[in-house]
Design an enzyme around this catalytic site. Structure first.
Site, PDB file in Angstrom:
ATOM      1  N   GLY A 252       2.845  -1.140   4.428  1.00 49.33           N
ATOM      2  CA  GLY A 252       2.553   0.166   3.925  1.00 49.33           C
ATOM      3  C   GLY A 252       4.023   0.905   3.853  1.00 49.33           C
ATOM      4  O   GLY A 252       4.500   0.754   2.702  1.00 49.33           O
ATOM      5  N   GLY A 253       4.305   1.451   4.742  1.00 42.90           N
ATOM      6  CA  GLY A 253       5.741   2.196   4.997  1.00 42.90           C
ATOM      7  C   GLY A 253       6.875   1.151   4.335  1.00 42.90           C
ATOM      8  O   GLY A 253       7.576   1.773   3.656  1.00 42.90           O
TER       9      GLY A 253
ATOM     10  N   ASN B   5       1.033  -1.156  -0.006  1.00 46.69           N
ATOM     11  CA  ASN B   5      -0.024  -0.037  -0.147  1.00 46.69           C
ATOM     12  C   ASN B   5       0.808   1.311  -0.094  1.00 46.69           C
ATOM     13  O   ASN B   5       1.432   1.736   1.031  1.00 46.69           O
ATOM     14  CB  ASN B   5      -0.728  -0.016   1.329  1.00 46.69           C
ATOM     15  CG  ASN B   5      -1.751   1.027   1.167  1.00 46.69           C
ATOM     16  OD1 ASN B   5      -1.831   1.923   0.446  1.00 46.69           O
ATOM     17  ND2 ASN B   5      -2.375   1.430   2.511  1.00 46.69           N
ATOM     18  N   TRP B   6       1.036   1.621  -1.275  1.00 45.38           N
ATOM     19  CA  TRP B   6       2.061   2.918  -1.288  1.00 45.38           C
ATOM     20  C   TRP B   6       1.269   4.036  -0.677  1.00 45.38           C
ATOM     21  O   TRP B   6       2.058   5.285  -0.495  1.00 45.38           O
ATOM     22  CB  TRP B   6       2.330   3.301  -2.741  1.00 45.38           C
ATOM     23  CG  TRP B   6       3.441   2.167  -3.421  1.00 45.38           C
ATOM     24  CD1 TRP B   6       4.029   1.185  -2.557  1.00 45.38           C
ATOM     25  CD2 TRP B   6       4.044   2.295  -4.709  1.00 45.38           C
ATOM     26  NE1 TRP B   6       4.979   0.410  -3.297  1.00 45.38           N
ATOM     27  CE2 TRP B   6       5.181   1.033  -4.571  1.00 45.38           C
ATOM     28  CE3 TRP B   6       3.657   2.977  -5.643  1.00 45.38           C
ATOM     29  CZ2 TRP B   6       5.777   0.734  -5.776  1.00 45.38           C
ATOM     30  CZ3 TRP B   6       4.417   2.819  -6.844  1.00 45.38           C
ATOM     31  CH2 TRP B   6       5.608   1.605  -6.827  1.00 45.38           C
ATOM     32  N   LYS B   7       0.126   4.251  -0.429  1.00 49.71           N
ATOM     33  CA  LYS B   7      -0.522   5.298   0.021  1.00 49.71           C
ATOM     34  C   LYS B   7      -0.440   6.507  -0.811  1.00 49.71           C
ATOM     35  O   LYS B   7      -0.143   6.519  -2.140  1.00 49.71           O
ATOM     36  CB  LYS B   7      -0.211   5.636   1.584  1.00 49.71           C
ATOM     37  CG  LYS B   7      -0.367   4.335   2.371  1.00 49.71           C
ATOM     38  CD  LYS B   7      -0.198   4.875   3.910  1.00 49.71           C
ATOM     39  CE  LYS B   7      -0.386   3.292   4.617  1.00 49.71           C
ATOM     40  NZ  LYS B   7      -0.632   3.631   6.073  1.00 49.71           N
TER      41      LYS B   7
ATOM     42  N   SER C 152       2.436  -1.956  10.467  1.00 45.94           N
ATOM     43  CA  SER C 152       3.889  -2.054  10.844  1.00 45.94           C
ATOM     44  C   SER C 152       4.660  -3.452  10.410  1.00 45.94           C
ATOM     45  O   SER C 152       5.336  -3.968  11.366  1.00 45.94           O
ATOM     46  CB  SER C 152       4.106  -1.756  12.451  1.00 45.94           C
ATOM     47  OG  SER C 152       3.551  -0.259  12.415  1.00 45.94           O
TER      48      SER C 152
HETATM   49  P1  PGA Z   1       2.209   0.392   7.752  1.00 50.83           P
HETATM   50  O1  PGA Z   1       0.862   0.781   6.971  1.00 50.83           O
HETATM   51  O2  PGA Z   1       2.768  -0.794   7.223  1.00 50.83           O
HETATM   52  O3  PGA Z   1       3.112   1.747   7.251  1.00 50.83           O
HETATM   53  O4  PGA Z   1       1.738   0.459   9.166  1.00 50.83           O
HETATM   54  C1  PGA Z   1      -0.025  -0.357   6.624  1.00 50.83           C
HETATM   55  C2  PGA Z   1      -1.424   0.185   6.234  1.00 50.83           C
HETATM   56  O5  PGA Z   1      -1.837   1.279   6.505  1.00 50.83           O
HETATM   57  O6  PGA Z   1      -2.130  -0.436   5.242  1.00 50.83           O
END
Ligand code: PGA
Length: 223
Positions: A204-205, A8-10, A183
């Site tokens: 995500g990150g 998920n690159w957001k 995370s």
């Molecule tokens: P994160 O994000 O891995 O940065 O915690 C996960 C998400 O929001 O889908």
């Protein structure tokens, strides 16, 4: 079933050049990965350029005067297979309600897309999936994403995540794919698959760092 790894690159990266750089370095290194299915959910503007399989959202109406929205047909036409729906950041910043999420899920299913429904509470399942038939669950993926773990660097303990996974499975009365997000990194990725029994991950990150993302894929592929 192969683990499903959804990046998920957001709202990242910020330029087309940086996006191509990230995409190409990931693509090059996962060319021969057969033991995991990798889906990159890039921002809308980059979808036709990268030709990835995932999107981060969709709208429920088919077409018309909905400025700024993207329909499921548009996504399907670009070759999109998976679409994240109901991410907690959209619930928070765009004030998406369960009713809106429910409409998006239905629109995605009608178009033959596979929705990845993000939840952090069991109670959301009933509302978000209202009127969706068991048969339609076939293409549905649930992402368990505890709010405290998203972007915080504090992943959910695998035992706790496993309890939620079992509850979700019981509630839906059908075996569907459940992935974990919050995370995720190369250190903990394997635990969610091997110990907690998830069928995939939603980083995500960590998906924005090519090396780290590749490590996640490699670590779960070996399991
Ligand atoms: P994160 O994000 O891995 O940065 O915690 C996960 C998400 O929001 O889908």
């Amino acid at each position: 079933m192969k683990p499903l790894i959804v990046a998920n690159w957001k709202m990242n990266p910020q330029t087309l050049a940086d996006t191509k750089k990230l995409f190409n370095s990931v693509k090059k290194r996962i060319k021969d990965t057969k033991k995991a299915e990798v889906v990159i959910c890039a921002p809308f503007v980059f979808l036709p350029i990268l030709k990835v399989k995932g999107a981060q959202d969709c709208f429920w109406e088919e077409k018309g005067a909905y400025t700024g929205e993207i329909s499921t047909k548009m996504l399907k036409d670009l070759g999109i297979e998976y679409v994240i729906i109901g991410h907690s950041e959209r619930r928070k910043y765009q004030k998406e309600t369960d009713e809106m999420i429910n409409k998006k899920i239905k629109a995605a299913i009608v178009e033959g897309l596979k929705p990845i429904l993000c939840i952090d509470k069991i109670s959301q399942l009933e509302r978000d999936l209202k009127g969706v038939s068991l048969k339609e669950f076939r293409n549905l993926i649930i992402a368990y994403e505890p709010l405290f773990a998203i972007g915080s660097g504090q992943p959910c303990p695998p035992e706790k995540a496993e309890r939620m996974r079992i509850l979700i499975q019981k509630k839906l009365k059908k075996r569907i794919r459940i992935v974990y997000g919050g995370s995720v990194n190369s250190q903990n990725a394997k635990e969610y698959i091997e110990k907690a029994g998830f069928q995939g991950l939603l980083p995500g990150g960590a998906s924005l760092k090519a090396k780290e993302f590749i490590k996640i894929i490699k670590n779960v592929s070996r399991s």
